[in-house]
Design an enzyme around this catalytic site. Structure first.
Site, PDB file in Angstrom:
ATOM      1  N   ASP A 108      70.143 -45.640 -36.954  1.00 36.72           N
ATOM      2  CA  ASP A 108      71.046 -45.428 -38.094  1.00 36.72           C
ATOM      3  C   ASP A 108      72.360 -46.182 -37.900  1.00 36.72           C
ATOM      4  O   ASP A 108      73.336 -45.901 -38.574  1.00 36.72           O
ATOM      5  CB  ASP A 108      71.304 -43.939 -38.327  1.00 36.72           C
ATOM      6  CG  ASP A 108      71.587 -43.195 -37.042  1.00 36.72           C
ATOM      7  OD1 ASP A 108      71.685 -43.850 -35.989  1.00 36.72           O
ATOM      8  OD2 ASP A 108      71.713 -41.960 -37.099  1.00 36.72           O
ATOM      9  N   LYS A 159      81.693 -36.458 -27.283  1.00 35.39           N
ATOM     10  CA  LYS A 159      82.547 -35.742 -28.248  1.00 35.39           C
ATOM     11  C   LYS A 159      83.714 -34.962 -27.605  1.00 35.39           C
ATOM     12  O   LYS A 159      83.777 -33.724 -27.706  1.00 35.39           O
ATOM     13  CB  LYS A 159      81.689 -34.818 -29.112  1.00 35.39           C
ATOM     14  CG  LYS A 159      80.612 -35.569 -29.883  1.00 35.39           C
ATOM     15  CD  LYS A 159      79.890 -34.706 -30.885  1.00 35.39           C
ATOM     16  CE  LYS A 159      78.854 -35.461 -31.671  1.00 35.39           C
ATOM     17  NZ  LYS A 159      77.635 -35.852 -30.955  1.00 35.39           N
ATOM     18  N   ASP A 218      78.109 -46.204 -38.166  1.00 35.93           N
ATOM     19  CA  ASP A 218      77.097 -45.172 -37.957  1.00 35.93           C
ATOM     20  C   ASP A 218      76.859 -44.537 -39.318  1.00 35.93           C
ATOM     21  O   ASP A 218      77.683 -43.752 -39.794  1.00 35.93           O
ATOM     22  CB  ASP A 218      77.646 -44.159 -36.947  1.00 35.93           C
ATOM     23  CG  ASP A 218      76.754 -42.938 -36.810  1.00 35.93           C
ATOM     24  OD1 ASP A 218      75.758 -42.826 -37.554  1.00 35.93           O
ATOM     25  OD2 ASP A 218      77.048 -42.087 -35.959  1.00 35.93           O
TER      26      ASP A 218
HETATM   27  P1  GTP Z   1      71.975 -35.444 -37.222  1.00 38.42           P
HETATM   28  O1  GTP Z   1      70.999 -34.298 -37.154  1.00 38.42           O
HETATM   29  O2  GTP Z   1      72.663 -35.531 -38.530  1.00 38.42           O
HETATM   30  O3  GTP Z   1      72.912 -35.494 -36.043  1.00 38.42           O
HETATM   31  O4  GTP Z   1      71.131 -36.811 -37.165  1.00 38.42           O
HETATM   32  P2  GTP Z   1      69.970 -37.256 -36.162  1.00 38.42           P
HETATM   33  O5  GTP Z   1      68.891 -36.235 -36.144  1.00 38.42           O
HETATM   34  O6  GTP Z   1      69.550 -38.640 -36.565  1.00 38.42           O
HETATM   35  O7  GTP Z   1      70.682 -37.285 -34.747  1.00 38.42           O
HETATM   36  P3  GTP Z   1      71.587 -38.417 -34.108  1.00 38.42           P
HETATM   37  O8  GTP Z   1      72.267 -39.207 -35.185  1.00 38.42           O
HETATM   38  O9  GTP Z   1      72.416 -37.823 -33.048  1.00 38.42           O
HETATM   39  O10 GTP Z   1      70.489 -39.327 -33.392  1.00 38.42           O
HETATM   40  C1  GTP Z   1      70.745 -40.631 -32.929  1.00 38.42           C
HETATM   41  C2  GTP Z   1      69.487 -41.464 -33.103  1.00 38.42           C
HETATM   42  O11 GTP Z   1      68.433 -40.912 -32.310  1.00 38.42           O
HETATM   43  C3  GTP Z   1      69.005 -41.498 -34.532  1.00 38.42           C
HETATM   44  O12 GTP Z   1      68.526 -42.792 -34.818  1.00 38.42           O
HETATM   45  C4  GTP Z   1      67.879 -40.459 -34.553  1.00 38.42           C
HETATM   46  O13 GTP Z   1      66.879 -40.791 -35.494  1.00 38.42           O
HETATM   47  C5  GTP Z   1      67.338 -40.540 -33.126  1.00 38.42           C
HETATM   48  N1  GTP Z   1      66.810 -39.258 -32.588  1.00 38.42           N
HETATM   49  C6  GTP Z   1      67.488 -38.094 -32.378  1.00 38.42           C
HETATM   50  N2  GTP Z   1      66.666 -37.165 -31.843  1.00 38.42           N
HETATM   51  C7  GTP Z   1      65.446 -37.747 -31.715  1.00 38.42           C
HETATM   52  C8  GTP Z   1      64.165 -37.293 -31.208  1.00 38.42           C
HETATM   53  O14 GTP Z   1      63.963 -36.146 -30.777  1.00 38.42           O
HETATM   54  N3  GTP Z   1      63.144 -38.203 -31.246  1.00 38.42           N
HETATM   55  C9  GTP Z   1      63.312 -39.477 -31.706  1.00 38.42           C
HETATM   56  N4  GTP Z   1      62.252 -40.304 -31.724  1.00 38.42           N
HETATM   57  N5  GTP Z   1      64.490 -39.924 -32.174  1.00 38.42           N
HETATM   58  C10 GTP Z   1      65.556 -39.074 -32.174  1.00 38.42           C
END
Ligand code: GTP
Length: 341
Positions: A108, A159, A218
């Protein structure tokens, strides 16, 4: 060079839109975010990627059945359960038999980072892992990364409170890893790259970081998602400047916009209807959205097939979910989320 792209998160901050569409399949000016990310990767020499999938994996697999996204060959790694960021990297890299230096990207992050420069920095410093850093005004929402003058990471502080931030350089979500990093990640259960693996690497003295000032965003919050759309239209993310935009807006040719409507810095995606005297400013209408007469929408996202009733006024920051009907004459502002599972 091979890469692992993380796209398996549930996207809590983009709810309710992410209840049915994974965050990286939401469109930026009509193009799924994941394609924008892959465009940038392709420009910087990435030819093969493993997509680390967890949440709604079929939405990706069905959209790209040929296994090619923006010219990059893609392998799909679907986790049996959410493994968090480090667990997902390990699972995907092992599935793709990655056994040499590789790239990891948060799916993202919209950036124009020169990946070759990051890889060169990584090799010059004989690092085990290297993080790209980006300077931001308020680092307290991010992983903050203080380094020595030659780039060795002293600590990885996820954070921190505003008054305790050691630097304004934050983890920009693109990494170069040696395969040995995988052996530091437990083979089962949830492991976080930010909270578990990076602190361990920093303590071992093998984690480096390179500051970079290329375009970076982001796109995981509604405000940032709106910003990403505007930036794309205005061409700030250089290579993706959108052809055919006028007055900072983009209207898909299949949509109907009444000539009396005022559209400023906004996206009207396909099959939308915008009726008489509507004002749309810094907003995004996702496919099939309908905005009835005399409505004002500012700094808001209207989900697929949602209908905004006549004479309504939506202000920063409303996120209207798919198929939601907003009653005529509504007044909504603040952090408003409409629509459930
Ligand atoms: P929020 O719930 O809004 O924080 O978004 P998010 O679920 O995308 O979490 P975050 O932005 O912290 O994650 C950073 C990146 O890691 C993003 O591209 C997510 O898609 C990915 N990500 C987070 N958790 C996982 C997981 O358990 N598995 C995989 N494959 N990707 C993950």
């Amino acid at each position: 060079m091979k890469s692992v792209i993380l796209v398996g998160g549930v996207g809590t901050r983009m709810r309710p839109l992410t209840y049915e569409t994974p965050k990286q399949m939401l469109p930026l000016v009509g193009v799924p975010m994941i394609e924008c990310v892959f465009d940038a990767l392709a420009r910087h020499g990435i030819t093969d990627a493993v997509l680390a999938l967890g949440y709604l994996p079929d939405r990706f697999i069905e959209a790209y059945p040929s296994g090619v996204i923006a010219g990059v060959h893609v392998t799909y790694a679907v986790e049996p359960e959410p493994l968090d960021t480090a667990g997902a990297i390990r699972f995907a890299a092992k599935l793709a038999n990655i056994d040499e230096t590789f790239i990891v990207v948060n799916g993202d992050i919209i950036t124009d980072l020169d990946i070759s420069k990051l890889v060169k920095f990584h090799r010059d410093h004989r690092a085990e892992a290297t993080i790209a850093l980006h300077a931001v005004e308020d680092p307290s929402r991010f992983g903050v990364v203080p380094t020595t003058p030659d780039g060795r990471v002293i600590a990885f502080v996820e954070k921190p409170p505003r008054d305790e931030v050691p630097t304004n350089l934050i983890n920009a979500g693109t990494y170069v890893f040696e395969p040995s990093v995988l052996e530091r990640i437990a083979p089962t259960g949830r492991v976080s790259i930010e909270r578990d693996t990076f602190p361990e690497l920093a303590a071992a003295g093998t984690l480096y970081a390179m500051a970079d000032d290329s375009y970076w965003l982001d796109a995981g919050t509604p405000q940032a998602f709106l910003q990403a759309n505007v930036d794309f239209m205005l061409g700030h993310f250089r290579e993706n400047a959108v052809a055919g935009t006028a007055d900072g807006s983009w209207i898909h040719p299949s949509s109907t916009v009444d000539p009396s409507a005022t559209i400023i810095n906004s996206v009207v995606d396909r099959n939308c209807v915008v009726k008489a005297n509507v004002v749309l400013e810094n907003s995004v209408l996702l496919p099939g959205a309908v905005v009835e007469e005399d409505v004002e929408v500012r700094f808001s996202i209207i989900g697929p097939d949602a209908v905004i009733g006549a004479l309504s006024r939506l202000d920063a920051t409303c996120v209207v979910g798919a198929n939601v009907r907003v009653e005529p004459g509504s007044r909504l502002a603040g952090d408003v989320r409409l629509g459930g599972v």
